[in-house]
Design a protein around this motif. Structure first.
Motif, PDB file in Angstrom:
ATOM      1  N   HIS A 198       0.830  -1.187   0.000  1.00 18.09           N
ATOM      2  CA  HIS A 198       0.000   0.000   0.000  1.00 18.09           C
ATOM      3  C   HIS A 198       0.873   1.248   0.000  1.00 18.09           C
ATOM      4  CE1 HIS A 198      -3.870  -1.947   0.713  1.00 18.09           C
ATOM      5  NE2 HIS A 198      -3.176  -2.848   1.372  1.00 18.09           N
ATOM      6  N   THR A 199       0.466   2.201  -0.812  1.00 20.19           N
ATOM      7  CA  THR A 199       1.159   3.476  -0.861  1.00 20.19           C
ATOM      8  C   THR A 199       0.506   4.434   0.131  1.00 20.19           C
ATOM      9  OG1 THR A 199       1.595   3.119  -3.206  1.00 20.19           O
ATOM     10  CG2 THR A 199       1.854   5.359  -2.379  1.00 20.19           C
ATOM     11  N   PRO A 200       1.312   5.049   0.996  1.00 18.90           N
ATOM     12  CA  PRO A 200       0.709   6.005   1.942  1.00 18.90           C
ATOM     13  C   PRO A 200       0.168   7.224   1.201  1.00 18.90           C
ATOM     14  CG  PRO A 200       3.100   6.055   2.085  1.00 18.90           C
ATOM     15  CD  PRO A 200       2.745   4.939   1.140  1.00 18.90           C
ATOM     16  N   LEU A 201      -0.801   7.862   1.808  1.00 16.17           N
ATOM     17  CA  LEU A 201      -1.392   9.059   1.212  1.00 16.17           C
ATOM     18  C   LEU A 201      -0.405  10.214   1.271  1.00 16.17           C
ATOM     19  CD1 LEU A 201      -4.971   8.938   2.764  1.00 16.17           C
ATOM     20  CD2 LEU A 201      -4.282   8.209   0.486  1.00 16.17           C
ATOM     21  N   THR A 202      -0.455  11.064   0.272  1.00 12.25           N
ATOM     22  CA  THR A 202       0.366  12.272   0.287  1.00 12.25           C
ATOM     23  C   THR A 202      -0.266  13.292   1.218  1.00 12.25           C
ATOM     24  OG1 THR A 202      -0.812  13.388  -1.502  1.00 12.25           O
ATOM     25  CG2 THR A 202       0.996  11.893  -2.138  1.00 12.25           C
ATOM     26  N   ASN A 203       0.485  14.324   1.545  1.00 16.59           N
ATOM     27  CA  ASN A 203      -0.054  15.375   2.414  1.00 16.59           C
ATOM     28  C   ASN A 203      -1.261  16.060   1.767  1.00 16.59           C
ATOM     29  OD1 ASN A 203       1.528  16.656   0.481  1.00 16.59           O
ATOM     30  ND2 ASN A 203       2.425  18.104   1.925  1.00 16.59           N
ATOM     31  N   VAL A 204      -1.248  16.186   0.455  1.00 16.41           N
ATOM     32  CA  VAL A 204      -2.377  16.808  -0.248  1.00 16.41           C
ATOM     33  C   VAL A 204      -3.613  15.915  -0.149  1.00 16.41           C
ATOM     34  CG1 VAL A 204      -3.234  17.552  -2.504  1.00 16.41           C
ATOM     35  CG2 VAL A 204      -0.892  18.083  -1.842  1.00 16.41           C
ATOM     36  N   GLN A 205      -3.427  14.623  -0.336  1.00 20.43           N
ATOM     37  CA  GLN A 205      -4.555  13.703  -0.247  1.00 20.43           C
ATOM     38  C   GLN A 205      -5.180  13.730   1.146  1.00 20.43           C
ATOM     39  OE1 GLN A 205      -2.273  10.342  -1.605  1.00 20.43           O
ATOM     40  NE2 GLN A 205      -3.412  10.241  -3.545  1.00 20.43           N
ATOM     41  N   VAL A 206      -4.344  13.780   2.169  1.00 18.20           N
ATOM     42  CA  VAL A 206      -4.844  13.827   3.543  1.00 18.20           C
ATOM     43  C   VAL A 206      -5.680  15.081   3.764  1.00 18.20           C
ATOM     44  CG1 VAL A 206      -4.168  14.048   5.973  1.00 18.20           C
ATOM     45  CG2 VAL A 206      -3.006  12.390   4.494  1.00 18.20           C
ATOM     46  N   GLU A 207      -5.180  16.223   3.317  1.00 21.25           N
ATOM     47  CA  GLU A 207      -5.912  17.478   3.500  1.00 21.25           C
ATOM     48  C   GLU A 207      -7.223  17.486   2.737  1.00 21.25           C
ATOM     49  OE1 GLU A 207      -5.293  19.887   5.719  1.00 21.25           O
ATOM     50  OE2 GLU A 207      -3.683  18.544   6.359  1.00 21.25           O
ATOM     51  N   ILE A 208      -7.222  16.938   1.536  1.00 20.63           N
ATOM     52  CA  ILE A 208      -8.460  16.879   0.752  1.00 20.63           C
ATOM     53  C   ILE A 208      -9.475  15.960   1.433  1.00 20.63           C
ATOM     54  CG2 ILE A 208      -9.450  16.068  -1.429  1.00 20.63           C
ATOM     55  CD1 ILE A 208      -6.977  17.279  -2.814  1.00 20.63           C
ATOM     56  N   LEU A 209      -9.000  14.859   1.982  1.00 19.16           N
ATOM     57  CA  LEU A 209      -9.914  13.976   2.712  1.00 19.16           C
ATOM     58  C   LEU A 209     -10.526  14.683   3.915  1.00 19.16           C
ATOM     59  CD1 LEU A 209      -8.028  10.570   2.575  1.00 19.16           C
ATOM     60  CD2 LEU A 209     -10.202  11.152   1.468  1.00 19.16           C
ATOM     61  N   LYS A 210      -9.763  15.529   4.569  1.00 14.22           N
ATOM     62  CA  LYS A 210     -10.300  16.290   5.694  1.00 14.22           C
ATOM     63  C   LYS A 210     -11.437  17.205   5.241  1.00 14.22           C
ATOM     64  CE  LYS A 210      -6.027  16.502   8.396  1.00 14.22           C
ATOM     65  NZ  LYS A 210      -4.956  17.407   8.865  1.00 14.22           N
ATOM     66  N   LEU A 211     -11.343  17.707   4.011  1.00 13.69           N
ATOM     67  CA  LEU A 211     -12.396  18.579   3.484  1.00 13.69           C
ATOM     68  C   LEU A 211     -13.720  17.834   3.336  1.00 13.69           C
ATOM     69  CD1 LEU A 211     -10.504  20.594   0.725  1.00 13.69           C
ATOM     70  CD2 LEU A 211     -11.388  21.466   2.896  1.00 13.69           C
ATOM     71  N   TYR A 212     -13.655  16.539   3.122  1.00 13.99           N
ATOM     72  CA  TYR A 212     -14.869  15.754   2.954  1.00 13.99           C
ATOM     73  C   TYR A 212     -15.710  15.710   4.227  1.00 13.99           C
ATOM     74  CZ  TYR A 212     -13.571  14.056  -1.675  1.00 13.99           C
ATOM     75  OH  TYR A 212     -13.257  13.981  -2.997  1.00 13.99           O
ATOM     76  N   ALA A 213     -15.125  16.096   5.347  1.00 12.69           N
ATOM     77  CA  ALA A 213     -15.887  16.141   6.603  1.00 12.69           C
ATOM     78  C   ALA A 213     -16.901  17.282   6.585  1.00 12.69           C
ATOM     79  CB  ALA A 213     -14.937  16.303   7.793  1.00 12.69           C
ATOM     80  N   PHE A 214     -16.722  18.232   5.690  1.00 16.69           N
ATOM     81  CA  PHE A 214     -17.631  19.375   5.583  1.00 16.69           C
ATOM     82  C   PHE A 214     -18.605  19.158   4.439  1.00 16.69           C
ATOM     83  CE2 PHE A 214     -13.629  21.109   7.251  1.00 16.69           C
ATOM     84  CZ  PHE A 214     -14.084  21.670   8.431  1.00 16.69           C
ATOM     85  N   ASP A 215     -19.849  19.543   4.673  1.00 12.62           N
ATOM     86  CA  ASP A 215     -20.847  19.475   3.614  1.00 12.62           C
ATOM     87  C   ASP A 215     -20.948  20.861   3.003  1.00 12.62           C
ATOM     88  OD1 ASP A 215     -22.792  18.558   1.930  1.00 12.62           O
ATOM     89  OD2 ASP A 215     -24.401  18.732   3.411  1.00 12.62           O
ATOM     90  N   LEU A 216     -20.174  21.091   1.946  1.00 11.09           N
ATOM     91  CA  LEU A 216     -20.140  22.400   1.314  1.00 11.09           C
ATOM     92  C   LEU A 216     -21.340  22.599   0.396  1.00 11.09           C
ATOM     93  CD1 LEU A 216     -16.362  22.561   0.255  1.00 11.09           C
ATOM     94  CD2 LEU A 216     -17.423  23.516   2.306  1.00 11.09           C
TER      95      LEU A 216
END
Length: 66
Positions: A1-19
């Motif tokens: 498994h390839t670890p997530l990049t810092n950008v991927q992690v931050e984008i996933l955090k955005l999914y916690a918000f319902d924009l």
């Protein structure tokens, strides 16, 4: 498994918000502006390094049209 990049992690955090749609569009535009600025900065540096000018671009554009 390839670890997530810092950008991927931050984008996933955005999914916690319902924009809302306008907020989502603003986010997309902000990302596009960010990457466009990075690209422009890099291209400007290459042009300066190579000594390219606006005349070079005009000549290249005219070559493409023939």
């Amino acid at each position: 498994h390839t670890p997530l990049t810092n950008v991927q992690v931050e984008i996933l955090k955005l999914y916690a918000f319902d924009l809302s749609e306008p907020e989502l569009l603003d986010l997309k535009h902000a990302l596009a502006r960010h990457f466009a600025k990075r690209l422009t900065t890099r291209v400007d540096a290459i042009w300066q390094e190579k000594g390219y000018t606006a005349n070079d671009m005009t000549r290249w554009l005219n070559e493409e049209n023939h």
